[in-house]
Design a protein around this motif. Sequence first.
Motif, mmCIF file in Angstrom:
data_model
loop_
_atom_site.group_PDB
_atom_site.id
_atom_site.type_symbol
_atom_site.label_atom_id
_atom_site.label_comp_id
_atom_site.label_asym_id
_atom_site.label_seq_id
_atom_site.Cartn_x
_atom_site.Cartn_y
_atom_site.Cartn_z
ATOM 1 N N ILE B 35 0.838 -1.208 0.000
ATOM 2 C CA ILE B 35 0.000 0.000 0.000
ATOM 3 C C ILE B 35 0.867 1.250 0.000
ATOM 4 O O ILE B 35 0.630 2.189 -0.751
ATOM 5 C CB ILE B 35 -0.953 0.009 1.222
ATOM 6 C CG1 ILE B 35 -2.032 -1.062 1.052
ATOM 7 C CG2 ILE B 35 -1.604 1.383 1.387
ATOM 8 C CD1 ILE B 35 -2.919 -1.251 2.266
ATOM 9 N N LEU B 36 1.910 1.209 0.809
ATOM 10 C CA LEU B 36 2.752 2.402 0.871
ATOM 11 C C LEU B 36 3.607 2.566 -0.377
ATOM 12 O O LEU B 36 4.033 3.661 -0.710
ATOM 13 C CB LEU B 36 3.609 2.378 2.131
ATOM 14 C CG LEU B 36 2.803 2.814 3.358
ATOM 15 C CD1 LEU B 36 3.272 2.144 4.613
ATOM 16 C CD2 LEU B 36 2.823 4.328 3.511
ATOM 17 N N GLN B 37 3.837 1.471 -1.089
ATOM 18 C CA GLN B 37 4.613 1.578 -2.324
ATOM 19 C C GLN B 37 3.774 2.097 -3.483
ATOM 20 O O GLN B 37 4.182 2.983 -4.205
ATOM 21 C CB GLN B 37 5.214 0.215 -2.702
ATOM 22 C CG GLN B 37 6.351 -0.205 -1.798
ATOM 23 C CD GLN B 37 7.562 0.700 -1.942
ATOM 24 O OE1 GLN B 37 8.207 0.739 -2.980
ATOM 25 N NE2 GLN B 37 7.863 1.468 -0.903
ATOM 26 N N ARG B 39 0.557 3.231 -3.191
ATOM 27 C CA ARG B 39 -0.385 4.262 -2.739
ATOM 28 C C ARG B 39 -1.785 4.055 -3.302
ATOM 29 O O ARG B 39 -2.470 5.005 -3.651
ATOM 30 C CB ARG B 39 0.119 5.674 -3.120
ATOM 31 C CG ARG B 39 1.567 5.947 -2.759
ATOM 32 C CD ARG B 39 1.688 6.597 -1.406
ATOM 33 N NE ARG B 39 3.013 6.397 -0.840
ATOM 34 C CZ ARG B 39 3.991 7.297 -0.859
ATOM 35 N NH1 ARG B 39 3.795 8.445 -1.430
ATOM 36 N NH2 ARG B 39 5.147 7.040 -0.299
ATOM 37 N N ASN B 40 -2.145 2.829 -3.472
ATOM 38 C CA ASN B 40 -3.490 2.525 -3.969
ATOM 39 C C ASN B 40 -3.894 1.192 -3.381
ATOM 40 O O ASN B 40 -3.315 0.151 -3.716
ATOM 41 C CB ASN B 40 -3.461 2.473 -5.505
ATOM 42 C CG ASN B 40 -4.813 2.075 -6.080
ATOM 43 O OD1 ASN B 40 -5.518 1.217 -5.550
ATOM 44 N ND2 ASN B 40 -5.163 2.698 -7.195
ATOM 45 N N GLU B 41 -4.874 1.235 -2.496
ATOM 46 C CA GLU B 41 -5.186 0.053 -1.716
ATOM 47 C C GLU B 41 -5.665 -1.120 -2.565
ATOM 48 O O GLU B 41 -5.243 -2.253 -2.352
ATOM 49 C CB GLU B 41 -6.228 0.395 -0.655
ATOM 50 C CG GLU B 41 -6.074 -0.447 0.588
ATOM 51 C CD GLU B 41 -6.656 0.232 1.826
ATOM 52 O OE1 GLU B 41 -7.313 -0.460 2.594
ATOM 53 O OE2 GLU B 41 -6.448 1.458 2.004
ATOM 54 N N ASP B 144 1.399 7.075 9.258
ATOM 55 C CA ASP B 144 1.229 6.916 7.801
ATOM 56 C C ASP B 144 1.779 8.109 7.039
ATOM 57 O O ASP B 144 2.531 7.975 6.087
ATOM 58 C CB ASP B 144 -0.272 6.831 7.451
ATOM 59 C CG ASP B 144 -0.735 5.408 7.251
ATOM 60 O OD1 ASP B 144 0.088 4.571 6.875
ATOM 61 O OD2 ASP B 144 -1.929 5.148 7.473
ATOM 62 N N THR B 145 1.338 9.272 7.477
ATOM 63 C CA THR B 145 1.744 10.508 6.805
ATOM 64 C C THR B 145 3.252 10.691 6.863
ATOM 65 O O THR B 145 3.872 11.072 5.871
ATOM 66 C CB THR B 145 1.047 11.719 7.471
ATOM 67 O OG1 THR B 145 -0.348 11.422 7.563
ATOM 68 C CG2 THR B 145 1.250 12.984 6.673
ATOM 69 N N GLU B 148 4.863 8.360 4.436
ATOM 70 C CA GLU B 148 4.662 8.788 3.054
ATOM 71 C C GLU B 148 5.506 10.000 2.706
ATOM 72 O O GLU B 148 5.807 10.248 1.538
ATOM 73 C CB GLU B 148 3.178 9.079 2.800
ATOM 74 C CG GLU B 148 2.386 7.800 2.611
ATOM 75 C CD GLU B 148 0.885 8.057 2.507
ATOM 76 O OE1 GLU B 148 0.494 9.192 2.211
ATOM 77 O OE2 GLU B 148 0.135 7.082 2.735
#
Lengths: 67, 208
Positions: B35-37, B39-41, B144-145, B148
């Motif tokens: 998800i963090l790579q 950025r789209n669940e 999370d922020t 990111e």
Amino acid sequence: MMKCTQATQLLSEKLDRPLSNKEKMNLGIHTAMCPACRQFGKQMLSLRDISQRYVKQSDREEKDGNA
Amino acid sequence: MTQALSRSDKQPSGQLFHNNEFMNDLRLQMLKFAILQVRNEALAEDAVQDAMLSAYQNIDRFNRQAALKTWVFAILKNKLIDILRKEKRYTNASILEEGASLNDEALIDHLFTENGHWQKDERPQKWDEPVHSVESKHFWRIFDTCLEALPAKYSRLFMMREFLELDTNEICDNEEVTVSNLNTTLFRARLRLRECLEDNWFQGENNT
């Protein structure tokens, strides 16, 4: 004496590799006298702990579909 | 109920497969990373699903958890790269990373004096025990922020170490970085994360 910039890097690297005896000694002397770096060292451990919780925690909340 | 049980009995016989906790943890680790790579669940879910599926199909090949994990991760990584390529984001990553080392210098100047000691205002504060304060949605949103906000390469290496718990050689082989480069990058990633958390969570908490 070791600078805080060097001490902080070693406090991070400590999580990734075993430090040499010399590094351990210099770091030990530094942190004994530097509360800020001692605190930084604790925070590095907290970051690891937080990361592990993060991975496990958030999915338990989001997707407990098969409970 | 009995049907469900007997169905699970028919699943492949590898011991790892029966270790639900391990497989579930593995899925979650991979998912967080994905998800963090990307950025789209939804895309991340699909990629992890595929990688886990091929793990299930090949489970008999592995008798160590570490080997299985390495293998699943390799599959997942390729899938993520495909996704990023399709969206033309992968090529941009290296450009974004160019700026990162400059920011590192700036951060170090901001935190430390010229002779390498902590600036008075920047000395690390005591963080509350993560036990209660950290277990909140608000905290995880900030975390999370902060993740990111890291340069892509930093967060990738950080997550490989801390989320996937891959060992140094494995990360270096995968990412084609040297050990000292990895260690320095991890240090910088932690330095930034720490700063971000302290500014946005721990300090704010103490001040209010």
